[in-house]
Design a protein around this motif. Sequence first.
Motif, PDB file in Angstrom:
ATOM      1  N   TYR A  71      35.457  41.110  31.667  1.00  0.00           N
ATOM      2  CA  TYR A  71      35.393  41.285  33.393  1.00  0.00           C
ATOM      3  C   TYR A  71      33.829  41.761  33.772  1.00  0.00           C
ATOM      4  O   TYR A  71      33.348  43.006  33.361  1.00  0.00           O
ATOM      5  CB  TYR A  71      36.314  42.163  33.890  1.00  0.00           C
TER       6      TYR A  71
ATOM      7  N   THR B 133      42.954  44.220  38.148  1.00  0.00           N
ATOM      8  CA  THR B 133      42.405  45.701  38.426  1.00  0.00           C
ATOM      9  C   THR B 133      43.522  46.625  38.768  1.00  0.00           C
ATOM     10  O   THR B 133      44.190  46.261  40.009  1.00  0.00           O
ATOM     11  CB  THR B 133      41.355  45.592  39.423  1.00  0.00           C
TER      12      THR B 133
ATOM     13  N   ASP C 230      39.788  52.909  47.346  1.00  0.00           N
ATOM     14  CA  ASP C 230      38.275  53.390  47.595  1.00  0.00           C
ATOM     15  C   ASP C 230      38.040  54.123  48.826  1.00  0.00           C
ATOM     16  O   ASP C 230      38.744  53.752  49.647  1.00  0.00           O
ATOM     17  CB  ASP C 230      37.367  51.848  47.384  1.00  0.00           C
TER      18      ASP C 230
ATOM     19  N   ASN D 296      36.115  47.637  53.081  1.00  0.00           N
ATOM     20  CA  ASN D 296      35.537  46.376  52.212  1.00  0.00           C
ATOM     21  C   ASN D 296      36.101  45.326  52.927  1.00  0.00           C
ATOM     22  O   ASN D 296      37.142  44.997  53.071  1.00  0.00           O
ATOM     23  CB  ASN D 296      36.547  46.667  50.843  1.00  0.00           C
TER      24      ASN D 296
ATOM     25  N   LYS E 172      43.166  35.087  43.613  1.00  0.00           N
ATOM     26  CA  LYS E 172      43.515  36.336  43.156  1.00  0.00           C
ATOM     27  C   LYS E 172      44.510  36.908  44.036  1.00  0.00           C
ATOM     28  O   LYS E 172      44.714  36.607  45.103  1.00  0.00           O
ATOM     29  CB  LYS E 172      42.345  37.456  43.389  1.00  0.00           C
TER      30      LYS E 172
HETATM   31  O1  LIG Z   1      36.492  45.495  45.733  1.00  0.00           O
HETATM   32  C1  LIG Z   1      37.376  46.162  45.342  1.00  0.00           C
HETATM   33  O2  LIG Z   1      37.770  47.334  45.863  1.00  0.00           O
HETATM   34  C2  LIG Z   1      38.274  45.898  44.258  1.00  0.00           C
HETATM   35  O3  LIG Z   1      39.167  46.757  43.836  1.00  0.00           O
HETATM   36  C3  LIG Z   1      38.033  44.630  43.369  1.00  0.00           C
HETATM   37  C4  LIG Z   1      38.428  44.750  41.963  1.00  0.00           C
HETATM   38  C5  LIG Z   1      37.408  45.021  41.145  1.00  0.00           C
HETATM   39  C6  LIG Z   1      37.056  46.693  41.652  1.00  0.00           C
HETATM   40  C7  LIG Z   1      36.503  47.340  40.382  1.00  0.00           C
HETATM   41  C8  LIG Z   1      36.395  48.649  40.694  1.00  0.00           C
HETATM   42  C9  LIG Z   1      37.083  49.401  40.733  1.00  0.00           C
HETATM   43  C10 LIG Z   1      37.075  50.937  41.337  1.00  0.00           C
HETATM   44  C11 LIG Z   1      36.114  51.429  41.415  1.00  0.00           C
HETATM   45  C12 LIG Z   1      34.707  50.569  41.111  1.00  0.00           C
HETATM   46  C13 LIG Z   1      35.092  49.221  40.683  1.00  0.00           C
HETATM   47  C14 LIG Z   1      38.894  43.242  41.517  1.00  0.00           C
HETATM   48  O4  LIG Z   1      38.465  42.137  42.368  1.00  0.00           O
HETATM   49  O5  LIG Z   1      39.246  43.007  40.334  1.00  0.00           O
END
Ligand SMILES: O=C(O)C(=O)C[C@H](CCCc1ccccc1)C(=O)O
Length: 324
Positions: free
Chosen positions: A117, A168, A173, A177, A186
Amino acid sequence: FDSNSINKYPFPSEQIPRLSVADPETYRLIKESKPVIITDTNLVGSAAKWDLNYLHENLGKGLFYVYTSNTNKFKYYNSNRAEQCKSFVNPTERHHVTFPQFLQMLKRCSCTDEKVYLQQILNDTVGTNIVDDFLQFNWDWVNKCKAAFGWGQLSSNLLLIGLEGNITPVHYDEQENFFAQISGYKRCILFSPDQFDCLYPHPVAHPCDRQSQVDLSNPDYKRFPKFRNVRPTEAIVGPGDVLYIPMYWWHQIESLLSRGLPPVTVSVNFWYKGSALPDKIEYPLTPQQRVSVMRNVEKMLAAALDDPDKVGGLLRSIVEGRYT
Ligand SMILES: O=C(O)C(=O)C[C@H](CCCc1ccccc1)C(=O)O
Ligand SMILES: [Zn+2]
Protein backbone atom coordinates in the motif's frame (compact mmCIF):
# COMPACT_ATOMS: atom_id res chain seq x y z
CA PHE A 1 -19.59 -6.38 -7.69
CA ASP A 2 -20.33 -10.01 -7.11
CA SER A 3 -21.65 -9.95 -3.56
CA ASN A 4 -19.43 -12.76 -2.33
CA SER A 5 -16.32 -10.69 -3.04
CA ILE A 6 -17.53 -8.13 -0.49
CA ASN A 7 -16.68 -8.99 3.13
CA LYS A 8 -19.71 -9.88 5.24
CA TYR A 9 -19.83 -8.19 8.66
CA PRO A 10 -22.08 -9.06 11.61
CA PHE A 11 -24.07 -5.84 11.51
CA PRO A 12 -26.70 -4.25 9.29
CA SER A 13 -25.67 -1.06 7.47
CA GLU A 14 -27.41 2.08 6.33
CA GLN A 15 -26.32 3.71 3.08
CA ILE A 16 -24.38 7.00 3.04
CA PRO A 17 -26.41 9.51 0.94
CA ARG A 18 -25.05 10.11 -2.56
CA LEU A 19 -25.84 13.65 -3.68
CA SER A 20 -24.83 16.02 -6.47
CA VAL A 21 -22.44 18.92 -5.99
CA ALA A 22 -25.39 21.11 -7.09
CA ASP A 23 -27.77 19.80 -4.42
CA PRO A 24 -28.23 22.16 -1.39
CA GLU A 25 -28.85 19.10 0.80
CA THR A 26 -25.18 18.17 0.29
CA TYR A 27 -24.05 21.28 2.16
CA ARG A 28 -26.67 20.86 4.90
CA LEU A 29 -25.16 17.45 5.66
CA ILE A 30 -21.57 18.76 5.64
CA LYS A 31 -22.63 21.61 7.93
CA GLU A 32 -24.08 19.03 10.34
CA SER A 33 -20.79 17.05 10.17
CA LYS A 34 -22.56 14.11 8.54
CA PRO A 35 -20.96 11.93 5.84
CA VAL A 36 -22.11 12.33 2.24
CA ILE A 37 -20.82 11.21 -1.15
CA ILE A 38 -20.66 14.17 -3.50
CA THR A 39 -20.83 13.51 -7.25
CA ASP A 40 -19.75 15.71 -10.16
CA THR A 41 -17.38 17.90 -8.16
CA ASN A 42 -14.59 17.39 -10.71
CA LEU A 43 -12.38 17.83 -7.62
CA VAL A 44 -9.63 15.59 -9.01
CA GLY A 45 -10.83 15.22 -12.61
CA SER A 46 -7.35 16.17 -13.82
CA ALA A 47 -6.03 13.05 -12.04
CA ALA A 48 -8.32 10.67 -13.95
CA LYS A 49 -5.29 9.82 -16.11
CA TRP A 50 -3.17 8.83 -13.05
CA ASP A 51 -2.65 5.21 -14.01
CA LEU A 52 0.58 3.43 -13.06
CA ASN A 53 2.30 4.22 -16.36
CA TYR A 54 1.51 7.93 -16.19
CA LEU A 55 2.53 8.06 -12.52
CA HIS A 56 5.73 6.14 -13.29
CA GLU A 57 6.56 8.70 -16.01
CA ASN A 58 5.65 11.79 -14.00
CA LEU A 59 5.83 11.24 -10.25
CA GLY A 60 9.53 12.04 -10.31
CA LYS A 61 12.57 10.68 -8.52
CA GLY A 62 11.32 11.21 -4.96
CA LEU A 63 10.89 8.52 -2.31
CA PHE A 64 7.48 7.18 -1.28
CA TYR A 65 6.24 5.52 1.90
CA VAL A 66 5.04 2.03 0.97
CA TYR A 67 3.63 -0.32 3.59
CA THR A 68 3.71 -4.08 3.28
CA SER A 69 1.53 -6.46 5.24
CA ASN A 70 1.35 -10.22 5.36
CA THR A 71 -2.33 -9.93 6.10
CA ASN A 72 -4.66 -7.71 4.04
CA LYS A 73 -4.92 -5.21 6.92
CA PHE A 74 -2.90 -2.00 7.08
CA LYS A 75 -3.43 -0.81 10.63
CA TYR A 76 -1.78 2.57 11.02
CA TYR A 77 0.72 2.99 13.87
CA ASN A 78 2.86 5.91 14.99
CA SER A 79 6.36 4.68 14.17
CA ASN A 80 8.11 6.89 16.76
CA ARG A 81 5.91 5.53 19.57
CA ALA A 82 6.30 1.99 18.17
CA GLU A 83 10.08 2.26 18.68
CA GLN A 84 9.62 3.19 22.35
CA CYS A 85 7.00 0.50 23.01
CA LYS A 86 9.08 -2.72 23.36
CA SER A 87 6.06 -5.05 23.49
CA PHE A 88 4.50 -3.54 20.36
CA VAL A 89 4.63 -5.71 17.22
CA ASN A 90 4.42 -3.61 14.06
CA PRO A 91 1.33 -4.80 12.14
CA THR A 92 2.91 -3.63 8.86
CA GLU A 93 6.39 -2.77 7.60
CA ARG A 94 7.18 0.71 6.25
CA HIS A 95 9.55 1.12 3.28
CA HIS A 96 10.89 4.35 1.77
CA VAL A 97 11.30 3.60 -1.93
CA THR A 98 11.27 5.13 -5.42
CA PHE A 99 8.20 4.69 -7.58
CA PRO A 100 9.93 2.11 -9.84
CA GLN A 101 10.78 0.13 -6.69
CA PHE A 102 7.12 0.36 -5.65
CA LEU A 103 6.12 -1.05 -9.06
CA GLN A 104 8.56 -3.93 -8.48
CA MET A 105 6.95 -4.58 -5.08
CA LEU A 106 3.53 -4.56 -6.75
CA LYS A 107 4.65 -7.17 -9.28
CA ARG A 108 6.01 -9.42 -6.49
CA CYS A 109 2.63 -9.32 -4.71
CA SER A 110 1.08 -11.38 -7.48
CA CYS A 111 3.34 -14.32 -6.54
CA THR A 112 3.63 -13.82 -2.76
CA ASP A 113 0.67 -13.39 -0.45
CA GLU A 114 2.09 -10.06 0.68
CA LYS A 115 -0.02 -6.96 0.18
CA VAL A 116 1.36 -3.51 -0.52
CA TYR A 117 0.00 0.00 0.00
CA LEU A 118 1.61 3.28 -1.14
CA GLN A 119 0.59 6.09 1.22
CA GLN A 120 2.49 9.28 0.50
CA ILE A 121 1.75 12.92 1.13
CA LEU A 122 2.01 14.79 -2.19
CA ASN A 123 5.04 17.08 -1.95
CA ASP A 124 7.20 19.22 -4.24
CA THR A 125 9.36 16.32 -5.42
CA VAL A 126 6.68 15.37 -7.98
CA GLY A 127 7.21 16.05 -11.69
CA THR A 128 5.83 19.12 -13.49
CA ASN A 129 2.94 17.22 -15.12
CA ILE A 130 1.72 16.09 -11.71
CA VAL A 131 2.05 19.68 -10.45
CA ASP A 132 -0.08 20.80 -13.42
CA ASP A 133 -2.70 18.13 -12.66
CA PHE A 134 -2.66 19.16 -8.99
CA LEU A 135 -3.15 22.83 -9.91
CA GLN A 136 -6.16 21.80 -12.02
CA PHE A 137 -7.89 20.22 -9.04
CA ASN A 138 -11.18 22.03 -8.41
CA TRP A 139 -9.67 24.35 -5.79
CA ASP A 140 -12.44 26.90 -6.37
CA TRP A 141 -15.03 24.43 -5.04
CA VAL A 142 -13.01 22.99 -2.19
CA ASN A 143 -11.81 26.42 -1.02
CA LYS A 144 -15.45 27.62 -1.02
CA CYS A 145 -16.35 24.64 1.20
CA LYS A 146 -13.40 25.33 3.50
CA ALA A 147 -14.54 28.93 3.92
CA ALA A 148 -18.27 28.10 4.21
CA PHE A 149 -17.68 25.59 7.03
CA GLY A 150 -14.94 27.56 8.76
CA TRP A 151 -12.38 24.78 8.42
CA GLY A 152 -8.72 25.41 9.17
CA GLN A 153 -5.93 25.11 6.63
CA LEU A 154 -5.44 22.22 4.23
CA SER A 155 -2.85 20.16 6.07
CA SER A 156 -2.06 17.60 3.38
CA ASN A 157 -3.12 15.54 0.39
CA LEU A 158 -2.33 11.87 0.86
CA LEU A 159 -1.84 9.84 -2.35
CA LEU A 160 -3.08 6.28 -1.82
CA ILE A 161 -2.30 3.44 -4.23
CA GLY A 162 -3.53 0.12 -2.91
CA LEU A 163 -4.13 -3.42 -4.09
CA GLU A 164 -7.59 -4.94 -4.27
CA GLY A 165 -8.35 -6.54 -0.94
CA ASN A 166 -6.32 -4.02 1.08
CA ILE A 167 -8.12 -2.93 4.25
CA THR A 168 -7.42 0.14 6.37
CA PRO A 169 -9.00 -0.93 9.67
CA VAL A 170 -11.47 1.21 11.53
CA HIS A 171 -10.01 4.42 12.98
CA TYR A 172 -10.82 8.11 13.28
CA ASP A 173 -8.77 11.16 12.30
CA GLU A 174 -8.75 14.59 13.96
CA GLN A 175 -9.19 16.35 10.64
CA GLU A 176 -12.01 17.06 8.20
CA ASN A 177 -11.55 14.96 5.08
CA PHE A 178 -12.67 15.19 1.46
CA PHE A 179 -11.75 11.71 0.27
CA ALA A 180 -11.49 11.71 -3.55
CA GLN A 181 -11.57 8.39 -5.42
CA ILE A 182 -9.61 8.39 -8.68
CA SER A 183 -9.55 4.79 -9.91
CA GLY A 184 -10.94 1.50 -8.68
CA TYR A 185 -13.59 1.12 -6.00
CA LYS A 186 -13.43 1.38 -2.22
CA ARG A 187 -16.01 0.30 0.34
CA CYS A 188 -16.16 2.89 3.10
CA ILE A 189 -17.77 1.83 6.39
CA LEU A 190 -18.35 4.74 8.77
CA PHE A 191 -19.43 4.95 12.44
CA SER A 192 -20.53 8.19 14.14
CA PRO A 193 -18.36 9.62 16.94
CA ASP A 194 -21.07 8.79 19.54
CA GLN A 195 -20.20 5.10 18.99
CA PHE A 196 -16.84 5.56 20.79
CA ASP A 197 -17.99 3.13 23.53
CA CYS A 198 -18.61 0.38 20.95
CA LEU A 199 -15.26 0.71 19.16
CA TYR A 200 -12.74 0.56 22.06
CA PRO A 201 -9.86 2.65 20.69
CA HIS A 202 -6.30 1.92 21.89
CA PRO A 203 -5.08 4.25 24.67
CA VAL A 204 -4.08 7.70 23.42
CA ALA A 205 -0.41 7.08 24.29
CA HIS A 206 -0.39 3.76 22.34
CA PRO A 207 1.25 3.57 18.88
CA CYS A 208 -2.22 2.76 17.47
CA ASP A 209 -3.90 5.80 19.03
CA ARG A 210 -7.19 6.56 17.22
CA GLN A 211 -7.43 3.01 15.88
CA SER A 212 -10.13 0.64 17.13
CA GLN A 213 -8.97 -2.51 18.93
CA VAL A 214 -11.89 -4.39 17.36
CA ASP A 215 -11.16 -6.48 14.26
CA LEU A 216 -14.31 -6.09 12.18
CA SER A 217 -13.66 -9.45 10.49
CA ASN A 218 -13.26 -11.25 13.85
CA PRO A 219 -14.67 -9.22 16.76
CA ASP A 220 -13.69 -10.41 20.27
CA TYR A 221 -17.08 -9.94 21.99
CA LYS A 222 -15.64 -10.96 25.38
CA ARG A 223 -13.23 -8.03 25.42
CA PHE A 224 -15.46 -5.70 23.40
CA PRO A 225 -19.10 -6.58 24.30
CA LYS A 226 -20.55 -3.21 23.27
CA PHE A 227 -19.33 -3.80 19.70
CA ARG A 228 -22.63 -5.63 19.19
CA ASN A 229 -24.39 -2.26 19.24
CA VAL A 230 -22.54 -0.63 16.34
CA ARG A 231 -24.64 1.07 13.69
CA PRO A 232 -22.48 1.67 10.62
CA THR A 233 -23.33 3.62 7.52
CA GLU A 234 -21.50 2.68 4.37
CA ALA A 235 -21.03 3.23 0.64
CA ILE A 236 -18.88 2.18 -2.28
CA VAL A 237 -16.97 5.10 -3.82
CA GLY A 238 -15.80 4.97 -7.45
CA PRO A 239 -13.87 7.22 -9.84
CA GLY A 240 -15.00 10.84 -9.53
CA ASP A 241 -16.77 10.36 -6.18
CA VAL A 242 -15.80 12.49 -3.19
CA LEU A 243 -16.70 11.15 0.26
CA TYR A 244 -16.88 13.69 3.09
CA ILE A 245 -15.50 11.95 6.20
CA PRO A 246 -16.29 14.32 9.09
CA MET A 247 -13.63 14.81 11.77
CA TYR A 248 -13.81 12.16 14.54
CA TRP A 249 -16.02 9.87 12.43
CA TRP A 250 -14.75 6.28 12.52
CA HIS A 251 -14.07 4.70 9.14
CA GLN A 252 -12.80 1.46 7.62
CA ILE A 253 -11.73 1.58 3.97
CA GLU A 254 -11.58 -1.55 1.81
CA SER A 255 -10.16 -1.70 -1.73
CA LEU A 256 -12.54 -3.82 -3.81
CA LEU A 257 -11.77 -6.15 -6.69
CA SER A 258 -10.95 -4.02 -9.72
CA ARG A 259 -10.78 -5.09 -13.33
CA GLY A 260 -7.43 -3.43 -14.18
CA LEU A 261 -4.05 -5.15 -14.07
CA PRO A 262 -2.44 -4.89 -11.60
CA PRO A 263 -5.72 -4.39 -9.74
CA VAL A 264 -4.95 -1.13 -7.94
CA THR A 265 -7.10 1.58 -6.43
CA VAL A 266 -5.97 5.23 -6.48
CA SER A 267 -7.30 7.87 -4.08
CA VAL A 268 -6.24 11.33 -2.91
CA ASN A 269 -7.54 12.76 0.34
CA PHE A 270 -7.82 16.41 1.41
CA TRP A 271 -7.20 16.70 5.18
CA TYR A 272 -8.29 20.02 6.72
CA LYS A 273 -7.73 21.20 10.27
CA GLY A 274 -11.05 21.49 12.07
CA SER A 275 -12.94 24.75 12.61
CA ALA A 276 -11.85 27.02 15.43
CA LEU A 277 -13.36 26.39 18.88
CA PRO A 278 -16.62 28.34 19.38
CA ASP A 279 -16.32 31.41 21.66
CA LYS A 280 -18.94 29.91 23.92
CA ILE A 281 -19.11 26.13 24.55
CA GLU A 282 -22.71 24.92 24.36
CA TYR A 283 -24.06 22.09 26.53
CA PRO A 284 -24.55 19.23 26.28
CA LEU A 285 -21.20 18.68 24.58
CA THR A 286 -21.22 17.18 21.09
CA PRO A 287 -19.90 13.62 20.77
CA GLN A 288 -16.80 15.03 19.06
CA GLN A 289 -16.13 17.39 21.99
CA ARG A 290 -16.62 14.47 24.41
CA VAL A 291 -13.95 12.45 22.54
CA SER A 292 -11.65 15.46 22.60
CA VAL A 293 -12.16 15.82 26.40
CA MET A 294 -11.41 12.10 26.94
CA ARG A 295 -8.25 12.44 24.85
CA ASN A 296 -7.10 15.44 26.88
CA VAL A 297 -7.75 13.61 30.19
CA GLU A 298 -5.70 10.61 28.99
CA LYS A 299 -2.87 12.87 27.82
CA MET A 300 -2.88 14.92 31.03
CA LEU A 301 -2.90 11.84 33.28
CA ALA A 302 -0.12 10.11 31.28
CA ALA A 303 2.00 13.24 31.78
CA ALA A 304 1.00 13.77 35.43
CA LEU A 305 1.86 10.14 36.29
CA ASP A 306 4.85 10.18 33.94
CA ASP A 307 3.77 6.71 32.82
CA PRO A 308 0.89 5.89 30.41
CA ASP A 309 0.62 2.40 31.94
CA LYS A 310 -0.53 3.92 35.24
CA VAL A 311 -3.46 5.86 33.74
CA GLY A 312 -5.89 2.89 33.85
CA GLY A 313 -5.27 2.22 37.51
CA LEU A 314 -5.80 5.81 38.51
CA LEU A 315 -9.01 6.11 36.44
CA ARG A 316 -10.33 2.90 38.04
CA SER A 317 -9.57 4.35 41.51
CA ILE A 318 -11.61 7.42 40.61
CA VAL A 319 -14.56 5.53 39.12
CA GLU A 320 -14.97 2.22 40.92
CA GLY A 321 -17.52 2.25 43.70
CA ARG A 322 -17.88 6.01 43.26
CA TYR A 323 -19.01 7.04 39.76
CA THR A 324 -21.07 3.98 39.05
O1 LIG B 1 -8.22 9.36 4.21
C1 LIG B 1 -8.34 8.72 5.30
O2 LIG B 1 -8.54 9.25 6.42
C2 LIG B 1 -8.25 7.25 5.26
O3 LIG B 1 -8.40 6.62 6.30
C3 LIG B 1 -7.93 6.60 3.93
C4 LIG B 1 -7.27 5.22 4.12
C5 LIG B 1 -5.74 5.30 4.32
C6 LIG B 1 -5.37 6.19 5.49
C7 LIG B 1 -4.05 5.75 6.14
C8 LIG B 1 -3.87 6.47 7.44
C9 LIG B 1 -4.70 6.19 8.52
C10 LIG B 1 -4.51 6.86 9.74
C11 LIG B 1 -3.53 7.82 9.83
C12 LIG B 1 -2.71 8.11 8.75
C13 LIG B 1 -2.88 7.44 7.54
C14 LIG B 1 -7.51 4.38 2.85
O4 LIG B 1 -8.05 4.92 1.86
O5 LIG B 1 -7.16 3.20 2.89
ZN1 LIG C 1 -8.63 7.96 8.02
